[in-house]
Design a protein around this motif. Structure first.
Motif, PDB file in Angstrom:
ATOM      1  N   CYS A  84     -16.585  -5.766  -4.981  1.00  0.00           N
ATOM      2  CA  CYS A  84     -15.854  -5.228  -3.846  1.00  0.00           C
ATOM      3  C   CYS A  84     -16.887  -4.671  -2.879  1.00  0.00           C
ATOM      4  O   CYS A  84     -18.077  -4.630  -3.182  1.00  0.00           O
ATOM      5  N   VAL A  85     -16.436  -4.245  -1.713  1.00  0.00           N
ATOM      6  CA  VAL A  85     -17.337  -3.774  -0.660  1.00  0.00           C
ATOM      7  C   VAL A  85     -17.099  -2.291  -0.398  1.00  0.00           C
ATOM      8  O   VAL A  85     -15.958  -1.843  -0.317  1.00  0.00           O
ATOM      9  N   CYS A 142     -22.596  -3.707  -0.255  1.00  0.00           N
ATOM     10  CA  CYS A 142     -22.619  -2.577   0.675  1.00  0.00           C
ATOM     11  C   CYS A 142     -22.760  -3.035   2.108  1.00  0.00           C
ATOM     12  O   CYS A 142     -23.630  -3.846   2.426  1.00  0.00           O
ATOM     13  N   HIS A 143     -21.904  -2.509   2.970  1.00  0.00           N
ATOM     14  CA  HIS A 143     -22.082  -2.621   4.412  1.00  0.00           C
ATOM     15  C   HIS A 143     -22.707  -1.313   4.855  1.00  0.00           C
ATOM     16  O   HIS A 143     -22.321  -0.245   4.366  1.00  0.00           O
ATOM     17  N   GLY A 144     -23.674  -1.390   5.747  1.00  0.00           N
ATOM     18  CA  GLY A 144     -24.339  -0.173   6.170  1.00  0.00           C
ATOM     19  C   GLY A 144     -25.214  -0.391   7.372  1.00  0.00           C
ATOM     20  O   GLY A 144     -25.122  -1.431   8.045  1.00  0.00           O
ATOM     21  N   PRO A 145     -26.099   0.575   7.654  1.00  0.00           N
ATOM     22  CA  PRO A 145     -26.947   0.515   8.846  1.00  0.00           C
ATOM     23  C   PRO A 145     -27.743  -0.783   8.932  1.00  0.00           C
ATOM     24  O   PRO A 145     -28.291  -1.262   7.940  1.00  0.00           O
ATOM     25  N   ALA A 191     -12.738  -6.980   6.489  1.00  0.00           N
ATOM     26  CA  ALA A 191     -11.314  -6.681   6.384  1.00  0.00           C
ATOM     27  C   ALA A 191     -10.730  -6.366   7.760  1.00  0.00           C
ATOM     28  O   ALA A 191     -11.457  -5.953   8.666  1.00  0.00           O
ATOM     29  N   ARG A 192      -9.455  -6.568   7.910  1.00  0.00           N
ATOM     30  CA  ARG A 192      -8.792  -6.258   9.185  1.00  0.00           C
ATOM     31  C   ARG A 192      -9.053  -4.808   9.577  1.00  0.00           C
ATOM     32  O   ARG A 192      -9.276  -4.490  10.746  1.00  0.00           O
ATOM     33  N   LEU A 193      -9.031  -3.891   8.598  1.00  0.00           N
ATOM     34  CA  LEU A 193      -9.361  -2.484   8.810  1.00  0.00           C
ATOM     35  C   LEU A 193     -10.525  -2.148   7.877  1.00  0.00           C
ATOM     36  O   LEU A 193     -10.314  -1.674   6.757  1.00  0.00           O
ATOM     37  N   PRO A 194     -11.758  -2.411   8.306  1.00  0.00           N
ATOM     38  CA  PRO A 194     -12.906  -2.176   7.426  1.00  0.00           C
ATOM     39  C   PRO A 194     -12.965  -0.722   6.957  1.00  0.00           C
ATOM     40  O   PRO A 194     -12.675   0.203   7.705  1.00  0.00           O
TER      41      PRO A 194
END
Length: 126
Positions: free
Chosen positions: A9-10, A49-52, A60-63
């Motif tokens: 998952c993210v 991971c999403h990050g800098p 996702a539609r609503l990250p």
């Protein structure tokens, strides 16, 4: 037997160095570089991971923003050992121990937060 199992998952983090240290030292994740970012491997699952510095697609539609995740990890021993582990690492326990129901059935959990404020849980089935 199902043909489907959980892979990853993210989560979104705001500071790589701080998050990498936390997930390594508190959660026991293996930190792996992935392009300009990182992934956290925990047992047979993974947190991407999403990050800098990243501009991932698709999202996702609503990250989920930093601090917007709610994740549970299995603790392989008594919950008292999980509490001692968190105390040693100076991680505040927000709730627990409390009875909960997870993938392994009835268990006992403690709740705490990562550096961005995401809610994390250790559940023990011991």
């Amino acid at each position: 037997m199902s043909l489907i199992s959980f892979d990853h998952c993210v989560i979104h983090v705001s500071d790589w160095e701080r998050s990498n240290a936390f997930y390594r030292d508190v959660i026991g994740a293996e930190i792996l570089r992935n392009g300009a970012g990182f992934v956290y491997r925990i047992g047979t699952a993974q947190l991407n991971c999403h990050g800098p510095g990243l501009d991932p697609t698709p999202v996702a539609r609503l990250p989920v923003p930093p601090g917007g995740s709610d994740l549970c990890f299995t603790w392989a021993g008594p919950i008292t050992d999980a509490i001692a582990h968190l105390e040693t690492r100076k991680v505040a326990i927000e709730l627990g121990p409390v009875p909960r129901f997870g993938c392994g059935g009835p268990g006992t959990s403690v709740y705490f937060r990562d550096p961005d404020g995401s809610l994390l849980e250790f559940i023990s089935y011991t």
